[in-house]
Write an enzyme that holds these catalytic residues in place. Structure first.
Site, mmCIF file in Angstrom:
data_model
loop_
_atom_site.group_PDB
_atom_site.id
_atom_site.type_symbol
_atom_site.label_atom_id
_atom_site.label_comp_id
_atom_site.label_asym_id
_atom_site.label_seq_id
_atom_site.Cartn_x
_atom_site.Cartn_y
_atom_site.Cartn_z
ATOM 1 N N ARG A 50 0.832 -1.206 0.000
ATOM 2 C CA ARG A 50 0.000 0.000 0.000
ATOM 3 C C ARG A 50 0.870 1.261 0.000
ATOM 4 N NH1 ARG A 50 -4.452 0.836 4.123
ATOM 5 N NH2 ARG A 50 -5.304 2.093 2.446
ATOM 6 N N ASN A 63 -8.495 9.088 5.912
ATOM 7 C CA ASN A 63 -7.579 8.448 4.970
ATOM 8 C C ASN A 63 -6.159 8.462 5.522
ATOM 9 O OD1 ASN A 63 -9.771 8.206 3.268
ATOM 10 N ND2 ASN A 63 -9.295 10.070 2.130
ATOM 11 N N ASP A 119 -3.512 8.247 3.224
ATOM 12 C CA ASP A 119 -2.645 8.724 2.146
ATOM 13 C C ASP A 119 -2.280 10.182 2.388
ATOM 14 O OD1 ASP A 119 -4.563 10.589 0.699
ATOM 15 O OD2 ASP A 119 -5.715 8.724 0.573
ATOM 16 N N HIS A 156 -6.507 8.602 11.582
ATOM 17 C CA HIS A 156 -6.212 7.167 11.477
ATOM 18 C C HIS A 156 -4.757 6.886 11.130
ATOM 19 C CE1 HIS A 156 -10.753 6.219 10.749
ATOM 20 N NE2 HIS A 156 -10.460 6.393 12.021
ATOM 21 N N CYS A 179 7.672 3.600 16.026
ATOM 22 C CA CYS A 179 8.514 2.704 16.816
ATOM 23 C C CYS A 179 7.796 2.375 18.118
ATOM 24 C CB CYS A 179 9.868 3.342 17.118
ATOM 25 S SG CYS A 179 10.937 2.280 18.119
ATOM 26 N N GLY A 187 -17.240 11.956 1.228
ATOM 27 C CA GLY A 187 -16.748 10.642 0.826
ATOM 28 C C GLY A 187 -16.617 9.639 1.944
ATOM 29 N N ASN A 241 -21.310 13.311 -1.008
ATOM 30 C CA ASN A 241 -21.009 11.892 -1.081
ATOM 31 C C ASN A 241 -21.505 11.309 -2.396
ATOM 32 O OD1 ASN A 241 -19.747 9.721 0.121
ATOM 33 N ND2 ASN A 241 -21.226 9.504 1.792
ATOM 34 N N LEU A 242 -20.956 10.162 -2.749
ATOM 35 C CA LEU A 242 -21.408 9.482 -3.951
ATOM 36 C C LEU A 242 -22.817 8.935 -3.758
ATOM 37 C CD1 LEU A 242 -20.540 8.626 -6.816
ATOM 38 C CD2 LEU A 242 -19.666 6.501 -5.818
#
Length: 234
Positions: A59, A92, A94, A109, A117, A175, A201-202
């Site tokens: 990922r 997300n 990313d 998140h 560590c 989203g 949103n979709l």
């Protein structure tokens, strides 16, 4: 930006999906053909650390090949507007918000391009692999794991998020499925504090009924349109 001077924006997988990043709910709760329970829990890491590390190595490599889309760029543009305060709280992991130019991003998140560590609690920027058990740049221990909040772990910086919600004039969810707590509960918290709420949103989320307004469509279309509307109103 009109009367909505303090805006908290929650973004989820639907913002990055059009950049080619899979959502974990695609394929019946699979992430790239892996069950979530096998790769995204502390128990999974204890049971089979090689599987988990290899999965996140893939990922991490993949996300570095993706590019921000029109939704990321629109939110970065909104943040640059001088009249108001914008905080992006993202589920997300990313870095596409930042690569689009956003500065005020809070990762609840964790971050895929970080390593944590577990020996000294240091977090280091990490773009390579972890499967070969590299040592921590801070303390030298071979105790690095992905800096990701797995299921069953406490999301990061919750006090800051709730503080921002208390100061907000507008809460916007973009989203997200509305199925993962505590993020799914932000709209209720915002409503109880008298904050205006908007869903982009979709499709309708599980908590859609809590929003004052819902606009449906691809993020790359409805997010830039909303930002244009907001900026023009200012």
């Amino acid at each position: 930006m009109g009367n909505n001077r303090n805006i908290v924006i929650l973004t989820g997988a639907g913002v990055s999906a059009e950049s080619g990043i899979d959502t974990f709910r695609d394929g019946g709760g699979l992430w790239e053909q892996h069950r979530v329970e096998d790769v995204a829990t502390p128990e999974a890491f204890q049971r089979d650390p090689d599987l988990v590390l290899r999965f996140y190595d893939m990922r991490r490599e993949a996300v570095q090949t993706k590019e921000p889309n029109a939704a990321h760029h629109a939110l970065a543009r909104l943040e640059r507007e001088p009249d108001g305060d914008v905080l992006i709280v993202t589920q997300n992991v990313d870095d596409l918000h930042e690569r689009a130019g956003a500065k005020n991003v809070l990762y609840m998140h964790g971050e895929l391009l970080n390593a944590w560590c577990t020996a000294c609690d240091a977090r280091s920027r990490w773009t390579g692999t972890l499967i070969d058990r590299p040592t921590c740049p801070a303390c030298g221990a071979p105790a690095l794991r992905p800096d990701i909040v797995w299921f069953g772990e406490m999301p990061y910086r919750m006090e800051e998020i709730y503080g921002a919600l208390r100061r907000a004039d507008l809460f916007v969810s973009i989203g997200t499925s509305g199925a993962v707590y505590p993020a799914a509960g932000f709209v209720r918290d915002a409503r109880e504090m008298g904050v205006e709420t908007l869903e982009l949103n979709l499709e309708r989320s599980e908590g859609s009924s809590w929003f004052h307004e819902t606009r449906l469509g691809p993020a790359t279309e409805i997010v830039p349109a909303w930002v244009d509307e907001l900026v023009d109103a200012g």
